[in-house]
Design an enzyme around this catalytic site. Structure first.
Site, PDB file in Angstrom:
ATOM      1  N   ARG A  45       0.763  -1.062  -0.050  1.00 12.89           N
ATOM      2  CA  ARG A  45       0.154   0.123   0.013  1.00 12.89           C
ATOM      3  C   ARG A  45       0.964   1.255  -0.030  1.00 12.89           C
ATOM      4  O   ARG A  45       0.990   1.838   0.928  1.00 12.89           O
ATOM      5  CB  ARG A  45      -0.843  -0.010   1.256  1.00 12.89           C
ATOM      6  CG  ARG A  45      -1.986   0.995   1.082  1.00 12.89           C
ATOM      7  CD  ARG A  45      -2.973   0.882   2.273  1.00 12.89           C
ATOM      8  NE  ARG A  45      -2.409   0.561   3.477  1.00 12.89           N
ATOM      9  CZ  ARG A  45      -3.020   0.268   4.552  1.00 12.89           C
ATOM     10  NH1 ARG A  45      -4.448   0.119   4.568  1.00 12.89           N
ATOM     11  NH2 ARG A  45      -2.553   0.055   5.681  1.00 12.89           N
ATOM     12  N   ASP A  88      -4.081  -1.761  -1.840  1.00 16.02           N
ATOM     13  CA  ASP A  88      -4.721  -2.059  -0.581  1.00 16.02           C
ATOM     14  C   ASP A  88      -4.956  -3.658  -0.749  1.00 16.02           C
ATOM     15  O   ASP A  88      -5.799  -4.078  -1.583  1.00 16.02           O
ATOM     16  CB  ASP A  88      -5.665  -1.281  -0.388  1.00 16.02           C
ATOM     17  CG  ASP A  88      -6.285  -1.534   1.272  1.00 16.02           C
ATOM     18  OD1 ASP A  88      -6.100  -2.505   1.752  1.00 16.02           O
ATOM     19  OD2 ASP A  88      -6.937  -0.466   1.595  1.00 16.02           O
ATOM     20  N   LYS A 156       5.346 -17.905   9.284  1.00 15.38           N
ATOM     21  CA  LYS A 156       4.530 -18.290  10.332  1.00 15.38           C
ATOM     22  C   LYS A 156       4.063 -16.768  11.149  1.00 15.38           C
ATOM     23  O   LYS A 156       4.548 -15.907  10.648  1.00 15.38           O
ATOM     24  CB  LYS A 156       5.500 -18.868  11.455  1.00 15.38           C
ATOM     25  CG  LYS A 156       6.645 -18.079  11.723  1.00 15.38           C
ATOM     26  CD  LYS A 156       7.526 -18.830  12.581  1.00 15.38           C
ATOM     27  CE  LYS A 156       8.447 -18.203  13.530  1.00 15.38           C
ATOM     28  NZ  LYS A 156       8.200 -16.934  14.111  1.00 15.38           N
ATOM     29  N   HIS A 186      12.286 -20.559   8.412  1.00 14.23           N
ATOM     30  CA  HIS A 186      13.559 -20.383   7.838  1.00 14.23           C
ATOM     31  C   HIS A 186      14.721 -20.989   8.582  1.00 14.23           C
ATOM     32  O   HIS A 186      15.808 -21.259   8.222  1.00 14.23           O
ATOM     33  CB  HIS A 186      13.890 -18.867   8.225  1.00 14.23           C
ATOM     34  CG  HIS A 186      14.201 -18.238   9.474  1.00 14.23           C
ATOM     35  ND1 HIS A 186      13.183 -18.038  10.472  1.00 14.23           N
ATOM     36  CD2 HIS A 186      15.387 -18.115   9.928  1.00 14.23           C
ATOM     37  CE1 HIS A 186      13.944 -17.388  11.517  1.00 14.23           C
ATOM     38  NE2 HIS A 186      15.100 -17.345  11.412  1.00 14.23           N
ATOM     39  N   LYS A 190      18.728 -23.091   7.282  1.00 10.01           N
ATOM     40  CA  LYS A 190      19.975 -23.021   7.665  1.00 10.01           C
ATOM     41  C   LYS A 190      20.711 -24.201   7.533  1.00 10.01           C
ATOM     42  O   LYS A 190      20.373 -25.241   7.363  1.00 10.01           O
ATOM     43  CB  LYS A 190      19.764 -22.940   9.396  1.00 10.01           C
ATOM     44  CG  LYS A 190      19.269 -21.548   9.647  1.00 10.01           C
ATOM     45  CD  LYS A 190      19.278 -21.008  11.366  1.00 10.01           C
ATOM     46  CE  LYS A 190      18.265 -20.209  11.757  1.00 10.01           C
ATOM     47  NZ  LYS A 190      19.120 -18.772  11.531  1.00 10.01           N
ATOM     48  N   GLU A 224      18.485 -16.593  22.418  1.00  8.56           N
ATOM     49  CA  GLU A 224      18.683 -15.175  21.517  1.00  8.56           C
ATOM     50  C   GLU A 224      19.214 -14.420  22.619  1.00  8.56           C
ATOM     51  O   GLU A 224      18.647 -14.051  24.008  1.00  8.56           O
ATOM     52  CB  GLU A 224      17.419 -14.781  21.144  1.00  8.56           C
ATOM     53  CG  GLU A 224      16.748 -15.633  20.169  1.00  8.56           C
ATOM     54  CD  GLU A 224      15.921 -14.988  19.470  1.00  8.56           C
ATOM     55  OE1 GLU A 224      15.920 -14.347  18.285  1.00  8.56           O
ATOM     56  OE2 GLU A 224      14.567 -15.104  19.660  1.00  8.56           O
ATOM     57  N   ASP A 243       6.092 -18.582  19.097  1.00  2.07           N
ATOM     58  CA  ASP A 243       6.941 -17.804  18.218  1.00  2.07           C
ATOM     59  C   ASP A 243       8.265 -18.738  17.675  1.00  2.07           C
ATOM     60  O   ASP A 243       8.428 -18.937  16.566  1.00  2.07           O
ATOM     61  CB  ASP A 243       7.565 -16.657  18.887  1.00  2.07           C
ATOM     62  CG  ASP A 243       8.594 -15.734  18.064  1.00  2.07           C
ATOM     63  OD1 ASP A 243       8.269 -15.963  16.883  1.00  2.07           O
ATOM     64  OD2 ASP A 243       9.397 -15.379  18.545  1.00  2.07           O
ATOM     65  N   HIS A 248       9.998 -23.733  15.080  1.00  2.00           N
ATOM     66  CA  HIS A 248      11.538 -23.910  14.822  1.00  2.00           C
ATOM     67  C   HIS A 248      12.084 -24.782  15.654  1.00  2.00           C
ATOM     68  O   HIS A 248      12.797 -26.034  15.439  1.00  2.00           O
ATOM     69  CB  HIS A 248      12.468 -22.817  15.243  1.00  2.00           C
ATOM     70  CG  HIS A 248      12.148 -21.332  14.418  1.00  2.00           C
ATOM     71  ND1 HIS A 248      11.419 -21.441  13.180  1.00  2.00           N
ATOM     72  CD2 HIS A 248      12.133 -19.901  14.817  1.00  2.00           C
ATOM     73  CE1 HIS A 248      11.311 -20.114  12.714  1.00  2.00           C
ATOM     74  NE2 HIS A 248      11.658 -19.446  13.665  1.00  2.00           N
ATOM     75  N   LYS A 348      14.479 -15.042  24.877  1.00  2.00           N
ATOM     76  CA  LYS A 348      14.989 -13.617  24.711  1.00  2.00           C
ATOM     77  C   LYS A 348      15.858 -13.052  25.511  1.00  2.00           C
ATOM     78  O   LYS A 348      15.492 -13.248  26.616  1.00  2.00           O
ATOM     79  CB  LYS A 348      13.977 -12.640  23.795  1.00  2.00           C
ATOM     80  CG  LYS A 348      13.296 -13.413  22.601  1.00  2.00           C
ATOM     81  CD  LYS A 348      12.596 -12.394  21.710  1.00  2.00           C
ATOM     82  CE  LYS A 348      11.942 -12.916  20.655  1.00  2.00           C
ATOM     83  NZ  LYS A 348      12.945 -12.912  19.517  1.00  2.00           N
TER      84      LYS A 348
HETATM   85  C1  BG6 Z   1      11.847 -15.744  13.958  1.00  2.00           C
HETATM   86  C2  BG6 Z   1      11.052 -15.398  15.415  1.00  2.00           C
HETATM   87  O1  BG6 Z   1      10.903 -16.662  13.580  1.00  2.00           O
HETATM   88  O2  BG6 Z   1      13.085 -16.193  14.280  1.00  2.00           O
HETATM   89  C3  BG6 Z   1      11.849 -14.147  16.055  1.00  2.00           C
HETATM   90  O3  BG6 Z   1       9.852 -14.832  15.010  1.00  2.00           O
HETATM   91  C4  BG6 Z   1      13.437 -14.562  16.208  1.00  2.00           C
HETATM   92  O4  BG6 Z   1      11.464 -13.784  17.585  1.00  2.00           O
HETATM   93  C5  BG6 Z   1      13.935 -15.189  14.970  1.00  2.00           C
HETATM   94  O5  BG6 Z   1      14.077 -13.521  16.842  1.00  2.00           O
HETATM   95  C6  BG6 Z   1      15.397 -15.928  15.064  1.00  2.00           C
HETATM   96  O6  BG6 Z   1      15.778 -16.266  14.069  1.00  2.00           O
HETATM   97  P1  BG6 Z   1      17.315 -16.299  13.865  1.00  2.00           P
HETATM   98  O7  BG6 Z   1      17.607 -16.942  12.532  1.00  2.00           O
HETATM   99  O8  BG6 Z   1      18.010 -15.019  14.027  1.00  2.00           O
HETATM  100  O9  BG6 Z   1      17.866 -17.179  14.865  1.00  2.00           O
END
Ligand code: BG6
Length: 497
Positions: A45, A88, A156, A186, A190, A224, A243, A248, A348
Site C-alpha cells: 500500500r 490495498d 509463520k 527459516h 539454515k 537469543e 514464536d 523452529h 530472548k
Molecule cells: C523468528 C522469530 O522466527 O526467528 C523471532 O519470530 C526470532 O522472534 C527469529 O528472533 C530468530 O531467528 P534467527 O535466524 O536469528 O535465529
C-alpha cells in the site's frame, strides 16, 4: 537452472521484505541461480512506481548487504527486473491490476505464467489475500514440466492453536492445493539444520547408537541475546511457545528424532518428520505444572548497560503475562525413543545467542575411572548457529604421571572445514527451493497440526496463571532458576552455552 517466473512479494514495503527477501533475491540473481528473465514484483500500500520501488530496494540492499553492493553491473540488471503494483490488500481492484501487470510480464519476459506469491504480510492477511487472488483468477492451477504453479509462500505463525491453524489451512486450500502451499520456516534453511540429516543418514556410525539403548536424553536450545526489538505488539500475541517452539524447535526436534526415510525426497522426509511429531505425548495438565516453565525478562544492568524489561518495551502491556522464555520436557512415544526425554528451552535476552541440539549419551556400564575426574558421559553437540559445527566431548587422559581424566572435544567447524565458502542465508536456500518446486524444507499442514496438538493443552493450562505462574529472569541471564529445577528433578543439568 530455474525457469523464469514472476516472484510477487505482498508486503514489499515491510521489514521482512527489506531485511531478508530483497537481499536473498539479489544474491540468488547475482550468483547466477535465477533465470535472467525472472521478474520481481513488489506489492504494497504505497504510491510508488517501478522506479520508486527500485530506489527502495537499493536502500534495503545498502542497509542490509553493504554500501558497495550496488557498484557492480549486477545491480543495474537486477533493478531492471523490479516492478511495482501499489494496492490495498482489502481492495479487489488491486488484485485485478496485479493480474494485468503479470499478464504483461508473461508477454514481455517469457515467464510463462509461472508465479510465486510470497505473503510477507501479517498473518491476518493470508486468508483474505488468497481469497481475493482467487476471485481475480490468479490462483488457477498450471502444470508444467517443472511442477505445479502458481505457488504461495506463507510465513509463520500458522494460527495460534490447532483450531485456528486448521481454519487457515482450509482457507488456503480453497484456492491452492497442498502441493502449491509453501509454509516457510527459516530454521530449516539454515545450513546446519540441513546438515543434521546428512550427518545422521549419510554416515554409518551414528545411526546404530541413535536410540534409547545409548542415549540418555536430548537437549535443544534456541537462545537469543536480543529482546523483542520493535515487535512488541506482535510478540504480545505470541510468546516464546508460539514464536519458536511450535515451529523452529519442533522442526529441529523432528530432524533429530525422525526415522530414516526410505528415499531422500520431499514426500518421504516430510512424512517421517510428521510421524515423529505425532508421536510426542501431548502435554497433560499435570506435566504442564511440573515439566514446563515460562518466564519473562526483567530489567537489568548487569552487563554495564541498563537493559529494559519486557514490560517496558514499546507496545507491551505493563502487566503483560506473555512469556519470553520457555523450557520443558517432551516424550516421544516410539520404539526408538521411549524413556528418552527431549528437553527444550528458548528465550530472548539471554546471555548468548546460540542454537544447538545436544545428544547426551548414557554413562559407560562401569565407571572404571570414578576417582580420576572427567565427564560422566559423551555429549554430541550440533551447533546450528553461530559458529556452525559438530563436536563430541570425550574423556581423555591428562598428560602426566597420574591417571587423571579431562573432557576433550573432537570438533568439526564449518568455518575451518570450508574456509572459502560463504554460507547462504536461509532465505536464499528456501526461496530457491520454492522456485525449483522442492518442498522438502517446508512443513505440510499435518506437521503443523501435530505440533499444535502437542502444545495446545500447555497453552490452555497457561491461561490459568494461578496454576502455572509466570516466572522472571534478569535480562542477560541464562534463564530463570525454575528451568534448572526441571533438570535437577531428573538428576540432569542443562548444557552451558
Ligand atoms: C523468528 C522469530 O522466527 O526467528 C523471532 O519470530 C526470532 O522472534 C527469529 O528472533 C530468530 O531467528 P534467527 O535466524 O536469528 O535465529
Amino acid at each position: 537452472m530455474a525457469h523464469p517466473c514472476a516472484f510477487v512479494i505482498f508486503g514489499a514495503a515491510g521489514d521482512l521484505s527489506r531485511r531478508k527477501l530483497m537481499p536473498a533475491l539479489f544474491h540468488l540473481w547475482r550468483g547466477g541461480h535465477l533465470d535472467e528473465r525472472t521478474a520481481f514484483v513488489g506489492a504494497a500500500r504505497r504510491e510508488w512506481d517501478d522506479n520508486a520501488f527500485r530506489d527502495e530496494a537499493a536502500g534495503s540492499l545498502r542497509e542490509f548487504v553493504g554500501a558497495d553492493v550496488l557498484q557492480d553491473g549486477a545491480w543495474e540488471r537486477f533493478a531492471a527486473r523490479l516492478f511495482f503494483v501499489g494496492f490495498d490488500m482489502n481492495d479487489q481492484s488491486g488484485y485485478e491490476r496485479l493480474k494485468q501487470r503479470l499478464e504483461e510480464l508473461d508477454e514481455t519476459s517469457g515467464v510463462g505464467q509461472r508465479r510465486v506469491f510470497y505473503l510477507a504480510t501479517p498473518p491476518q492477511a493470508f486468508a483474505l489475500a488468497s481469497r481475493q487472488m482467487d476471485a481475480a483468477g490468479l490462483t488457477q492451477p498450471l502444470k508444467t514440466e517443472d511442477g505445479d504453479w502458481p505457488r504461495i509462500v506463507v510465513e509463520k505463525p500458522f494460527g495460534r492453536d490447532l483450531a485456528s491453524s486448521r481454519e487457515l489451512d482450509a482457507e488456503l486450500l480453497r484456492s491452492f492445493d497442498e502441493e502449491r502451499i509453501y509454509r516457510i520456516d527459516h530454521y530449516l534453511g539454515k545450513e546446519m539444520a540441513q546438515n543434521l540429516m546428512v550427518f545422521r543418514f549419510g554416515n554409518t556410525i551414528f545411526e546404530s547408537i541413535w536410540n534409547r539403548n545409548w542415549i540418555d536424553h536430548v537437549q535443544i536450545s534456541v537462545a537469543e541475546s536480543i529482546g523483542v526489538e520493535n515487535r512488541g505488539k506482535t510478540y504480545e500475541q505470541m510468546g516464546a511457545a508460539r514464536d519458536i517452539v511450535q515451529n523452529h524447535i519442533m522442526q529441529l526436534l523432528a530432524t533429530v528424532a525422525m526415522e530414516p526415510p526410505s528415499r531422500f525426497d520431499a514426500q518421504r522426509v516430510r512424512a517421517e518428520k510428521t510421524t515423529v511429531i505425532e508421536a510426542i505425548r501431548p502435554v497433560d495438565p499435570e506435566s504442564a505444572e511440573t515439566d514446563f516453565v515460562r518466564a519473562q525478562y526483567i530489567a537489568d544492568a548487569a552487563g554495564g548497560q541498563p537493559v529494559k524489561g519486557y514490560r517496558q518495551e514499546n507496545q507491551v502491556a505493563s502487566d503483560s503475562l506473555t512469556e519470553t522464555y520457555m523450557a520443558g520436557k517432551f516424550h516421544i512415544e516410539t520404539w526408538r525413543w521411549n524413556g528418552v526425554p527431549f528437553y527444550i528451552r528458548t528465550g530472548k535476552r539471554l546471555s548468548k545467542r546460540v542454537t544447538e541440539a545436544s545428544i547426551h549419551f548414557k554413562e559407560p556400564p562401569m565407571t572404571l575411572f570414578r576417582d580420576c575426574g572427567g565427564a560422566p558421559s559423551n555429549i554430541l553437540t550440533m551447533r546450528i548457529q553461530p559458529d556452525e559445527g559438530i563436536s563430541l566431548s570425550i574423556d581423555a587422559k591428562k598428560p602426566g604421571v597420574a591417571m587423571a581424566l579431562e573432557s576433550a572435544l573432537m570438533a568439526f567447524r564449518y568455518s575451518e572445514a570450508f574456509p572459502d565458502r560463504v554460507m547462504p542465508d536461509a532465505y536464499e536456500t528456501l526461496i530457491m527451493d520454492v522456485i525449483m518446486g522442492d518442498s522438502m524444507l517446508f512443513a505440510p499442514s499435518e506437521m503443523h497440526a501435530a505440533a499444535w496438538a502437542v502444545l495446545d493443552p500447555l497453552l490452555t493450562a497457561w491461561e490459568s496463571p494461578e496454576i502455572c505462574p509466570l516466572d522472571f529472569y534478569p535480562a542477560g541471564a541464562a534463564g530463570p532458576q525454575s528451568a534448572n529445577a526441571i533438570m535437577q528433578r531428573d538428576g540432569r543439568k542443562w548444557s552451558h552455552f
